[in-house]
Design an enzyme around this catalytic site. Structure first.
Site, PDB file in Angstrom:
ATOM      1  CE1 TYR A 144      -2.328   3.315   2.462  1.00  0.00           C
ATOM      2  CE2 TYR A 144      -3.757   2.461   0.730  1.00  0.00           C
ATOM      3  CZ  TYR A 144      -3.460   3.440   1.660  1.00  0.00           C
ATOM      4  OH  TYR A 144      -4.271   4.538   1.796  1.00  0.00           O
ATOM      5  CG  ASP A 239       5.922   3.569   0.614  1.00  0.00           C
ATOM      6  OD1 ASP A 239       4.731   3.320   0.322  1.00  0.00           O
ATOM      7  OD2 ASP A 239       6.257   4.310   1.559  1.00  0.00           O
ATOM      8  CE  LYS A 267       2.292   4.774   8.011  1.00  0.00           C
ATOM      9  NZ  LYS A 267       0.891   4.768   8.425  1.00  0.00           N
TER      10      LYS A 267
HETATM   11  P1  KE4 Z   1      -0.681   8.427   4.330  1.00  0.00           P
HETATM   12  O1  KE4 Z   1      -1.141   9.140   3.056  1.00  0.00           O
HETATM   13  O2  KE4 Z   1      -1.791   7.623   4.985  1.00  0.00           O
HETATM   14  O3  KE4 Z   1       0.041   9.371   5.284  1.00  0.00           O
HETATM   15  O4  KE4 Z   1       0.450   7.378   3.895  1.00  0.00           O
HETATM   16  C1  KE4 Z   1       0.149   6.412   2.928  1.00  0.00           C
HETATM   17  C2  KE4 Z   1       1.111   5.240   3.080  1.00  0.00           C
HETATM   18  C3  KE4 Z   1       2.123   5.107   2.158  1.00  0.00           C
HETATM   19  N1  KE4 Z   1       3.018   4.086   2.254  1.00  0.00           N
HETATM   20  C4  KE4 Z   1       2.947   3.190   3.269  1.00  0.00           C
HETATM   21  C5  KE4 Z   1       3.965   2.089   3.339  1.00  0.00           C
HETATM   22  C6  KE4 Z   1       1.928   3.288   4.251  1.00  0.00           C
HETATM   23  O5  KE4 Z   1       1.874   2.387   5.257  1.00  0.00           O
HETATM   24  C7  KE4 Z   1       0.987   4.336   4.157  1.00  0.00           C
HETATM   25  C8  KE4 Z   1      -0.150   4.491   5.140  1.00  0.00           C
HETATM   26  N2  KE4 Z   1      -0.365   3.380   6.033  1.00  0.00           N
HETATM   27  C9  KE4 Z   1      -1.724   3.226   6.536  1.00  0.00           C
HETATM   28  C10 KE4 Z   1      -1.716   2.101   7.580  1.00  0.00           C
HETATM   29  N3  KE4 Z   1      -1.366   0.850   7.050  1.00  0.00           N
HETATM   30  C11 KE4 Z   1      -2.252   4.504   7.088  1.00  0.00           C
HETATM   31  C12 KE4 Z   1      -3.469   4.372   7.932  1.00  0.00           C
HETATM   32  C13 KE4 Z   1      -4.688   4.973   7.243  1.00  0.00           C
HETATM   33  O6  KE4 Z   1      -4.881   4.732   6.034  1.00  0.00           O
HETATM   34  O7  KE4 Z   1      -5.447   5.680   7.969  1.00  0.00           O
END
Ligand code: KE4
Length: 429
Positions: A144, A239, A267
């Site tokens: 993701y 990533d 994060k």
């Molecule tokens: P954000 O746009 O949610 O800040 O980041 C996206 C993203 C990109 N790459 C990786 C490896 C990530 O884990 C994420 C976001 N992770 C999720 C939890 N698995 C965020 C939680 C959510 O969607 O609210």
């Protein structure tokens, strides 16, 4: 457990917010029941509106390496806010932040701040396309990278949890340039590269996956991926939104010993405020506007408050590298406690852990890619989640996520978690 106030708030929230939440993974849709509304976090704990207290292993989905509201981040924010919240003009703190990131992650020669992990990954792919002049890119099933259209193809995390790995609203035109490979399967990469010769701008990967649950790369997979990218002049993007500053000060690339061309962060880099970043080779990053033609922008990018919190977090890491030894000890202790429990209930559930990110899958088969991860019994996970919640342990309300241990999870916290884990398994099995 009394959750009446949360229930009332959730009904109210659903009137104005899709699904009552501002991010789907926060809903309890995949585990059943209604989400709890939180009033405060302190250290390793979160307290909800009904006064229930939990040991928190979500840590805001990764940012809280030091637990909730660490004093040094709070102090940095209070100082920064005295000068105002945002100027829309450059500030010295942005230079300090950029320089610190390049010190902690040597492969990053230049970096651009953004406001989320999604912005970071979508900008990194655009940078790679602008740099190579090519249009296609490869992602891996189950990884993701945020919710930009071209990533929502067989995506992990909430997309997988809610059963929409390929989202409606993503046009076929957008999807056409997204090529899908299998995690840990270098032959799937070789096939795609051969079939799309000189058309692939980038390969983006979670160097340690955290969005299909935790899945590490095996053997020389990343080494072979690096070699192919060198040979084919494909931009390799790590990533590290989740793994960055989580598994080591220099992220997954430090412990795996592989240098990507670009990295993305989020994060932890914001200390709990909305921050993302992408960076890497100078020759690629100099293509980014205004030094180059690849446009990328953001009203609040490098925002002084977010920079002060993020800088406080990263500076603490720089000054205290021993925290990773501490985190490893805590994480090993928890993992060993869980394994002992699994033994006592006669189950060999897959447990994957890298540093302070861990996942227990409700399948007794090895989990090393998307296909094996989705074999997990998500209904059983839902029951387990609620049994743990009842016992004061707040886990991700979804099987395909990671649990995060922080520097402030105490031995008492870990022991309470291990006991709750045992009782929960005994109850549901
Ligand atoms: P954000 O746009 O949610 O800040 O980041 C996206 C993203 C990109 N790459 C990786 C490896 C990530 O884990 C994420 C976001 N992770 C999720 C939890 N698995 C965020 C939680 C959510 O969607 O609210």
């Amino acid at each position: 457990m009394n959750t009446s106030k949360s229930k009332a708030l959730f009904e109210q929230a659903k009137k104005f917010i899709p699904g009552g939440v501002n991010s789907p993974v926060r809903s309890f849709k995949s585990v059943g029941g209604d989400p709890l509304f939180i009033t405060r976090g302190e250290g390793s704990k979160m307290i909800d509106v009904d006064g229930n207290k939990f040991i928190d292993y979500i840590g805001s989905w990764g940012p809280h390496l030091f637990g909730h509201n660490p004093p040094f981040i709070k102090e940095a924010l209070l100082n920064a806010i005295e000068n105002g919240t945002s100027f829309g003009a450059p500030t010295e703190m942005e230079i300090k932040m950029a320089e610190l990131i390049t010190q902690l992650v040597p492969s990053v020669e230049m970096v651009r701040m953004v406001n989320s992990g999604t912005e970071a990954t979508m900008s990194a792919v655009r940078a790679a396309r602008g740099f190579t002049g090519r249009e296609k890119f490869i992602k891996f099933e189950g990884c993701y990278h945020g919710h930009a259209d071209y990533f929502l193809i067989k995506a992990g995390s909430g997309a997988l949890t809610l059963g929409v790995p390929t989202s409606p609203g993503v046009t076929s035109g957008n999807a056409a340039d997204t090529l899908l490979a299998d995690y840990n399967d270098i032959n799937s990469i070789k096939r795609l590269v051969a079939a799309n010769k000189n058309e692939i701008a980038a390969i983006i990967i979670e160097p340690i996956a955290g969005n299909m649950g935790v899945v590490a790369t095996t053997d020389d997979f990343l080494k072979e991926l690096r070699t192919i990218c060198n040979e084919e002049k494909i931009v390799l993007i790590f990533d590290e939104v989740m793994t960055g500053f989580r598994v080591a000060a220099g992220g997954a690339q430090e412990i795996l010993g592989i240098k990507p061309d670009l990295s993305t962060f989020g994060k932890i880099i914001g200390g709990g405020l909305p921050v993302g970043a992408f960076g890497g080779k100078r020759e690629i990053m100099e293509k980014i506007a205004p030094s180059g033609p690849v446009y990328q922008a953001g009203t609040l990018s490098g925002n002084p408050l977010a920079m002060s919190a993020g800088y406080a977090a990263l500076n603490h890491i720089k000054k205290h590298p021993e925290i990773y030894i501490q985190l490893e000890k805590k994480s090993v202790y928890l993992e060993e406690g869980f394994r002992k429990n699994l033994n006592s209930v006669g189950k060999n559930y897959a447990m994957n852990r890298v540093g302070s990110m861990m996942c227990m899958f409700f399948t007794e088969e090895k989990v090393d890619d998307f296909k094996s991860a989705v074999e997990s019994d998500t209904v059983l996970y839902g029951k387990f989640f609620h049994e743990m919640l009842r016992r004061g342990i707040y886990l991700a309300p979804a099987q395909f996520e990671a649990m995060f241990i922080s520097t402030v999870h105490s031995k008492e916290d870990l022991d309470q978690t291990i006991d709750a884990h045992k009782e929960s398994l005994e109850t549901i099995l």
